[in-house]
Design an enzyme around this catalytic site. Structure first.
Site, PDB file in Angstrom:
ATOM      1  N   ASP A  50       0.849  -1.184   0.000  1.00 59.13           N
ATOM      2  CA  ASP A  50       0.000   0.000   0.000  1.00 59.13           C
ATOM      3  C   ASP A  50       0.896   1.250   0.000  1.00 59.13           C
ATOM      4  O   ASP A  50       2.099   1.165   0.274  1.00 59.13           O
ATOM      5  CB  ASP A  50      -0.886  -0.048   1.253  1.00 59.13           C
ATOM      6  N   ASN A 104      -0.126   5.297   0.998  1.00 54.99           N
ATOM      7  CA  ASN A 104      -0.275   6.216   2.126  1.00 54.99           C
ATOM      8  C   ASN A 104      -0.364   5.454   3.442  1.00 54.99           C
ATOM      9  O   ASN A 104      -1.144   4.521   3.583  1.00 54.99           O
ATOM     10  CB  ASN A 104      -1.528   7.080   1.960  1.00 54.99           C
ATOM     11  N   SER A 145      -2.110   0.886  -4.769  1.00 48.03           N
ATOM     12  CA  SER A 145      -2.620   2.089  -4.119  1.00 48.03           C
ATOM     13  C   SER A 145      -4.031   2.440  -4.553  1.00 48.03           C
ATOM     14  O   SER A 145      -4.480   2.061  -5.635  1.00 48.03           O
ATOM     15  CB  SER A 145      -1.683   3.263  -4.455  1.00 48.03           C
ATOM     16  N   ALA A 146      -4.708   3.199  -3.703  1.00 40.95           N
ATOM     17  CA  ALA A 146      -5.998   3.768  -4.081  1.00 40.95           C
ATOM     18  C   ALA A 146      -5.817   4.954  -5.023  1.00 40.95           C
ATOM     19  O   ALA A 146      -6.775   5.425  -5.632  1.00 40.95           O
ATOM     20  CB  ALA A 146      -6.759   4.206  -2.827  1.00 40.95           C
ATOM     21  N   LYS A 205      -7.766  -4.877  -3.630  1.00 39.42           N
ATOM     22  CA  LYS A 205      -6.328  -5.161  -3.617  1.00 39.42           C
ATOM     23  C   LYS A 205      -6.069  -6.662  -3.608  1.00 39.42           C
ATOM     24  O   LYS A 205      -5.123  -7.140  -4.236  1.00 39.42           O
ATOM     25  CB  LYS A 205      -5.673  -4.466  -2.427  1.00 39.42           C
ATOM     26  N   ASP A 236      -2.112  -0.677   5.884  1.00 39.54           N
ATOM     27  CA  ASP A 236      -2.416   0.009   7.142  1.00 39.54           C
ATOM     28  C   ASP A 236      -3.890   0.353   7.310  1.00 39.54           C
ATOM     29  O   ASP A 236      -4.259   0.978   8.302  1.00 39.54           O
ATOM     30  CB  ASP A 236      -1.604   1.307   7.233  1.00 39.54           C
ATOM     31  N   ASN A 241      -9.008  -0.903   3.323  1.00 41.92           N
ATOM     32  CA  ASN A 241      -8.960  -1.348   1.926  1.00 41.92           C
ATOM     33  C   ASN A 241      -7.759  -2.254   1.644  1.00 41.92           C
ATOM     34  O   ASN A 241      -7.607  -2.759   0.534  1.00 41.92           O
ATOM     35  CB  ASN A 241      -8.986  -0.151   0.963  1.00 41.92           C
TER      36      ASN A 241
END
Length: 262
Positions: free
Chosen positions: A9, A11, A43-44, A189, A212, A215
């Site tokens: 991931d 952020n 990542s989103a 993910k 973290d 998602n």
């Protein structure tokens, strides 16, 4: 166990709170890449929001955007893409019209359009990701990869419950206390990792993933070694195999150095 691929991931995981990658983390990731171990950012964010870091790491590998809705190969060509149906967009917009304080962004490939470009949450998102956010366009937003909803944590929880009730066939998940992501059901993910296991020819138990937030949950539960950051919510820590230090304490690098010693 000999691990053969790593997914991370962005952020709160790969990035520090200052939205940078620590020098220690850069060194260990470049060493993995040199040894033929794929390191995949998942990542989103949109591709444009990922690319500066992807180039910094020199991974020359795939990247996963929109939490799995879009996967690009090393030439930045799509190898997997799922988008929200136009009829769902219309219905979601009707629901969101009752929540005017929320920031709403529509992402398609590298384009982003906002319901209101002057919304304080949209302005914040633009300041973090450094991408251009365009005014709303009905045609451009009719079938996006992702809808991003931003607001106060209490209202985000409220709208999450409401949307999950009305749209059980979509993937709806918080990526942060203030951020809600809406995507096609196949855009998670965990689904992206499954696709890329086949792409790389690796087994599930040979994969490490770092995350973290909510998602990241299906990804952490799926892989051989799911690592929660020290700054993750308790629910994420409990679901992971291992809990490392926080994103500001080189938590990702600590695990990679342990599992891939020089």
């Amino acid at each position: 166990m000999m691990y053969k691929a790593v997914f991370s991931d962005f952020n709160g995981t790969l990035l520090t709170s200052q939205h940078t990658i620590s020098p220690r983390t850069v060194v260990v990731i470049k060493r993995l890449t040199a040894n033929g171990i794929p390191f995949v950012p998942i990542s989103a964010r949109s591709p444009l929001g990922i690319l500066p870091y992807w180039k910094q790491l020199e991974t020359n590998n795939v990247l996963v955007a929109f939490s799995g809705a879009l996967i690009l190969n090393q030439n930045l060509e799509p190898i997997y893409s799922v988008q929200i149906e136009p009829k769902d967009i219309l219905e979601i917009n009707t629901v969101l019209a009752e929540h005017p304080l929320l920031g709403v962004n529509y992402y398609t490939n590298n384009d982003c359009h906002a319901r209101d470009v002057e919304n304080k949450w949209v302005i914040y998102e633009r300041s973090v990701t450094k991408i251009e956010i365009h005014p709303f366009d009905e045609v451009a937003t009719r079938s996006p990869h992702k809808i991003q909803i931003i607001g106060e944590a209490e209202e985000i929880i409220e709208i999450e419950v409401l949307l999950k009730e009305k749209f059980p066939h979509l993937s709806i998940c918080r990526s942060h206390a203030n951020f809600l992501e809406v995507m096609h059901k196949s855009a998670t993910k965990g689904s992206a990792v499954r696709f890329l296991e086949d792409y790389f020819g690796v087994q599930t138990n040979e994969v490490i993933a770092f995350g973290d937030n909510f998602n990241d949950l299906d990804m952490l539960e799926h892989v051989g070694l799911g690592v929660a950051m020290g700054n993750a919510p308790n629910e994420i820590k409990q679901a992971a195999n291992v809990v490392t230090a926080t994103n500001n304490e080189d938590g990702l690098a600590l695990i990679l150095e342990e599992k891939f010693p020089e």
